[in-house]
Scaffold this motif. Structure first.
Motif, PDB file in Angstrom:
ATOM      1  N   PHE A   1       0.869  -1.173   0.000  1.00  0.00           N
ATOM      2  CA  PHE A   1       0.000   0.000   0.000  1.00  0.00           C
ATOM      3  C   PHE A   1       0.911   1.229   0.000  1.00  0.00           C
ATOM      4  CE2 PHE A   1      -3.421   2.517   2.295  1.00  0.00           C
ATOM      5  CZ  PHE A   1      -4.413   2.311   1.351  1.00  0.00           C
ATOM      6  N   VAL A   2       1.093   1.826  -1.175  1.00  0.00           N
ATOM      7  CA  VAL A   2       2.110   2.867  -1.334  1.00  0.00           C
ATOM      8  C   VAL A   2       1.451   4.231  -1.517  1.00  0.00           C
ATOM      9  CG1 VAL A   2       4.076   3.632  -2.735  1.00  0.00           C
ATOM     10  CG2 VAL A   2       3.663   1.192  -2.406  1.00  0.00           C
ATOM     11  N   GLY A   3       1.926   5.205  -0.777  1.00  0.00           N
ATOM     12  CA  GLY A   3       1.415   6.568  -0.890  1.00  0.00           C
ATOM     13  C   GLY A   3       2.234   7.369  -1.889  1.00  0.00           C
TER      14      GLY A   3
ATOM     15  N   GLY B   1      -7.639  -1.221 -11.114  1.00  0.00           N
ATOM     16  CA  GLY B   1      -8.786  -0.501 -10.561  1.00  0.00           C
ATOM     17  C   GLY B   1      -8.369   0.948 -10.380  1.00  0.00           C
ATOM     18  N   PHE B   2      -9.187   1.886 -10.862  1.00  0.00           N
ATOM     19  CA  PHE B   2      -8.817   3.304 -10.788  1.00  0.00           C
ATOM     20  C   PHE B   2      -9.895   4.060 -10.036  1.00  0.00           C
ATOM     21  CE2 PHE B   2      -7.367   7.428 -11.856  1.00  0.00           C
ATOM     22  CZ  PHE B   2      -6.088   7.327 -12.389  1.00  0.00           C
ATOM     23  N   VAL B   3      -9.497   4.733  -8.956  1.00  0.00           N
ATOM     24  CA  VAL B   3     -10.445   5.568  -8.213  1.00  0.00           C
ATOM     25  C   VAL B   3     -10.102   7.021  -8.515  1.00  0.00           C
ATOM     26  CG1 VAL B   3     -11.406   6.147  -5.950  1.00  0.00           C
ATOM     27  CG2 VAL B   3     -10.509   3.837  -6.363  1.00  0.00           C
ATOM     28  N   TYR B   4     -11.009   7.712  -9.175  1.00  0.00           N
ATOM     29  CA  TYR B   4     -10.774   9.110  -9.535  1.00  0.00           C
ATOM     30  C   TYR B   4     -11.041  10.014  -8.334  1.00  0.00           C
ATOM     31  CZ  TYR B   4     -10.941   7.372 -14.296  1.00  0.00           C
ATOM     32  OH  TYR B   4     -10.695   6.679 -15.449  1.00  0.00           O
ATOM     33  N   GLN B   5     -10.471  11.210  -8.399  1.00  0.00           N
ATOM     34  CA  GLN B   5     -10.690  12.151  -7.301  1.00  0.00           C
ATOM     35  C   GLN B   5     -12.180  12.459  -7.159  1.00  0.00           C
ATOM     36  OE1 GLN B   5      -8.337  15.697  -7.512  1.00  0.00           O
ATOM     37  NE2 GLN B   5      -9.093  16.442  -5.547  1.00  0.00           N
TER      38      GLN B   5
ATOM     39  N   LEU C   1      -3.754  -4.276  -9.576  1.00  0.00           N
ATOM     40  CA  LEU C   1      -3.183  -2.981  -9.223  1.00  0.00           C
ATOM     41  C   LEU C   1      -4.311  -1.988  -8.988  1.00  0.00           C
ATOM     42  CD1 LEU C   1      -0.573  -1.204  -9.072  1.00  0.00           C
ATOM     43  CD2 LEU C   1      -0.877  -0.763 -11.521  1.00  0.00           C
ATOM     44  N   LEU C   2      -4.269  -1.325  -7.845  1.00  0.00           N
ATOM     45  CA  LEU C   2      -5.278  -0.312  -7.531  1.00  0.00           C
ATOM     46  C   LEU C   2      -4.613   1.063  -7.513  1.00  0.00           C
ATOM     47  CD1 LEU C   2      -8.252   0.192  -6.573  1.00  0.00           C
ATOM     48  CD2 LEU C   2      -7.312   0.248  -4.264  1.00  0.00           C
TER      49      LEU C   2
ATOM     50  N   ALA D   1      -7.791  -2.243   4.048  1.00  0.00           N
ATOM     51  CA  ALA D   1      -8.173  -3.598   4.454  1.00  0.00           C
ATOM     52  C   ALA D   1      -8.366  -4.495   3.229  1.00  0.00           C
ATOM     53  CB  ALA D   1      -9.463  -3.543   5.274  1.00  0.00           C
ATOM     54  N   ILE D   2      -8.996  -3.959   2.202  1.00  0.00           N
ATOM     55  CA  ILE D   2      -9.253  -4.767   1.003  1.00  0.00           C
ATOM     56  C   ILE D   2      -7.950  -5.056   0.255  1.00  0.00           C
ATOM     57  CG2 ILE D   2     -10.412  -4.775  -1.244  1.00  0.00           C
ATOM     58  CD1 ILE D   2     -12.771  -3.407   0.092  1.00  0.00           C
ATOM     59  N   VAL D   3      -7.086  -4.044   0.179  1.00  0.00           N
ATOM     60  CA  VAL D   3      -5.788  -4.236  -0.481  1.00  0.00           C
ATOM     61  C   VAL D   3      -5.011  -5.361   0.204  1.00  0.00           C
ATOM     62  CG1 VAL D   3      -3.515  -3.146  -0.782  1.00  0.00           C
ATOM     63  CG2 VAL D   3      -5.586  -1.913  -1.431  1.00  0.00           C
ATOM     64  N   LYS D   4      -5.020  -5.337   1.536  1.00  0.00           N
ATOM     65  CA  LYS D   4      -4.279  -6.346   2.294  1.00  0.00           C
ATOM     66  C   LYS D   4      -4.920  -7.725   2.132  1.00  0.00           C
ATOM     67  CE  LYS D   4      -1.092  -3.747   3.840  1.00  0.00           C
ATOM     68  NZ  LYS D   4       0.282  -3.945   3.365  1.00  0.00           N
ATOM     69  N   ALA D   5      -6.251  -7.778   2.218  1.00  0.00           N
ATOM     70  CA  ALA D   5      -6.946  -9.068   2.152  1.00  0.00           C
ATOM     71  C   ALA D   5      -6.783  -9.714   0.778  1.00  0.00           C
ATOM     72  CB  ALA D   5      -8.425  -8.887   2.477  1.00  0.00           C
ATOM     73  N   GLN D   6      -6.744  -8.898  -0.280  1.00  0.00           N
ATOM     74  CA  GLN D   6      -6.729  -9.458  -1.627  1.00  0.00           C
ATOM     75  C   GLN D   6      -5.344  -9.444  -2.271  1.00  0.00           C
ATOM     76  OE1 GLN D   6      -9.923  -7.817  -3.975  1.00  0.00           O
ATOM     77  NE2 GLN D   6     -11.459  -8.344  -2.452  1.00  0.00           N
ATOM     78  N   GLY D   7      -4.331  -8.945  -1.557  1.00  0.00           N
ATOM     79  CA  GLY D   7      -2.977  -8.942  -2.114  1.00  0.00           C
ATOM     80  C   GLY D   7      -2.821  -8.086  -3.352  1.00  0.00           C
ATOM     81  N   VAL D   8      -3.575  -6.979  -3.369  1.00  0.00           N
ATOM     82  CA  VAL D   8      -3.508  -6.050  -4.499  1.00  0.00           C
ATOM     83  C   VAL D   8      -2.327  -5.105  -4.257  1.00  0.00           C
ATOM     84  CG1 VAL D   8      -4.823  -4.210  -5.661  1.00  0.00           C
ATOM     85  CG2 VAL D   8      -6.028  -6.151  -4.657  1.00  0.00           C
ATOM     86  N   GLY D   9      -1.670  -4.654  -5.314  1.00  0.00           N
ATOM     87  CA  GLY D   9      -0.682  -3.584  -5.164  1.00  0.00           C
ATOM     88  C   GLY D   9      -1.408  -2.259  -5.305  1.00  0.00           C
ATOM     89  N   ALA D  10      -1.098  -1.278  -4.441  1.00  0.00           N
ATOM     90  CA  ALA D  10      -1.866  -0.027  -4.495  1.00  0.00           C
ATOM     91  C   ALA D  10      -0.963   1.194  -4.469  1.00  0.00           C
ATOM     92  CB  ALA D  10      -2.847   0.032  -3.326  1.00  0.00           C
TER      93      ALA D  10
END
Ligand SMILES: Nc1ncnc2c1ncn2[C@@H]1O[C@H](COP(=O)(O)OP(=O)(O)OP(=O)(O)O)[C@@H](O)[C@H]1O
Ligand SMILES: [Mg+2]
Length: 233
Positions: free
Chosen positions: A38-40, A91-95, A167-168, A191-200
């Motif tokens: 989970f990268v900022g 997965g892309f979350v827009y502002q 990738l999120l 929580a979802i990133v961690k549970a599903q092993g997604v890179g964010a």
């Protein structure tokens, strides 16, 4: 580190401004993100965070960069390949969420799954599960205009996760929310990133939230440098 979900090398981005002048925004960006990481992404306004997310999210071509997502090379991908990968891998979350106003929360989250060919009942079941996990189990039939800002943003997060991306990417997903809601949305995302092993990779101006990321990178003069939120006010 486990196999990277994202591997980016030497991304450049110039914008043409006026007669023959160019503005260099990204000047050799390198970035690796592992599964479950989970990268900022921080940096002043105008430093190129959205430009970087758009390139990594395959919203535009980056012909000179080396870019691999989940093992697939996008160095010279055409528009059709990029569109497909955006549906399947990213997965892309827009502002500003960009939800479809005439669809319900459930419909907005089911739609990208339907586009990939998933059956209606399966898509709805997955949408219901994600929205419930994000605290919207009682809002499934609401249209975006009937939801609060934080609720709309959570629908957008559910939609981004609907096709199980590897990738999120999120561009200031909590930027227009009050501090409590913003923390709630952030925690749900993590929580979802961690549970599903997604890179964010999550762009944020909120250094308090950045402290809760696995790692933070900062855009400075067109390149990424490691950043420790505690050390800067
Ligand atoms: N299409 C474009 N044409 C010309 N310049 C552009 C274009 N898109 C972005 N820019 C410029 O590139 C720079 C980086 O923009 P970008 O949107 O990536 O910054 P940002 O870090 O996301 O900023 P913010 O924190 O305000 O969202 C800005 O100075 C902007 O004016
Ligand atoms: Mg931006």
């Amino acid at each position: 580190m486990s196999k990277p979900i994202l591997s980016l090398r030497d991304l450049h981005r110039d914008y043409k401004v006026g007669e023959g002048r160019t503005l260099t925004v990204l000047n050799g960006v390198d970035l690796d993100i592992a599964a479950g990481e989970f990268v900022g992404l921080v940096g002043p306004s105008g430093s190129g965070k959205s430009s970087l997310l758009h390139a990594v999210g395959l919203l535009e071509a980056a012909p000179n960069a080396r870019l691999t997502i989940d093992g697939q090379d996008f160095h010279s991908a055409n528009e059709e390949q990029r569109t497909r990968a955006r549906l399947e891998k990213i997965g892309f979350v827009y502002q500003f969420h960009h939800l479809l106003p005439e669809y319900t929360a459930l419909g907005n989250v089911a739609l990208p799954q339907r586009i990939l060919g998933r059956g209606a009942s399966e898509a709805e079941a997955r949408a219901r599960e994600l929205l419930t996990t994000l605290g919207l189990g009682e809002r499934l039939e609401h249209q975006p205009a009937q939801l609060s800002g934080g609720e709309q943003q959570r629908v957008a997060i559910a939609r981004a996760l609907a096709n199980n991306p590897r990738l999120l990417l999120a561009d200031e997903p909590t930027g227009n929310l009050d501090p409590d809601t913003s923390k709630q949305v952030f925690d749900a995302l993590k929580a979802i990133v961690k549970a599903q092993g997604v890179g964010a990779l999550i762009a944020t101006h909120n250094l308090e939230l950045a402290r809760h990321m696995d790692r933070v990178v900062r855009l400075e003069n067109g390149t990424l440098v490691p950043f420790t939120p505690e050390h800067v006010s």
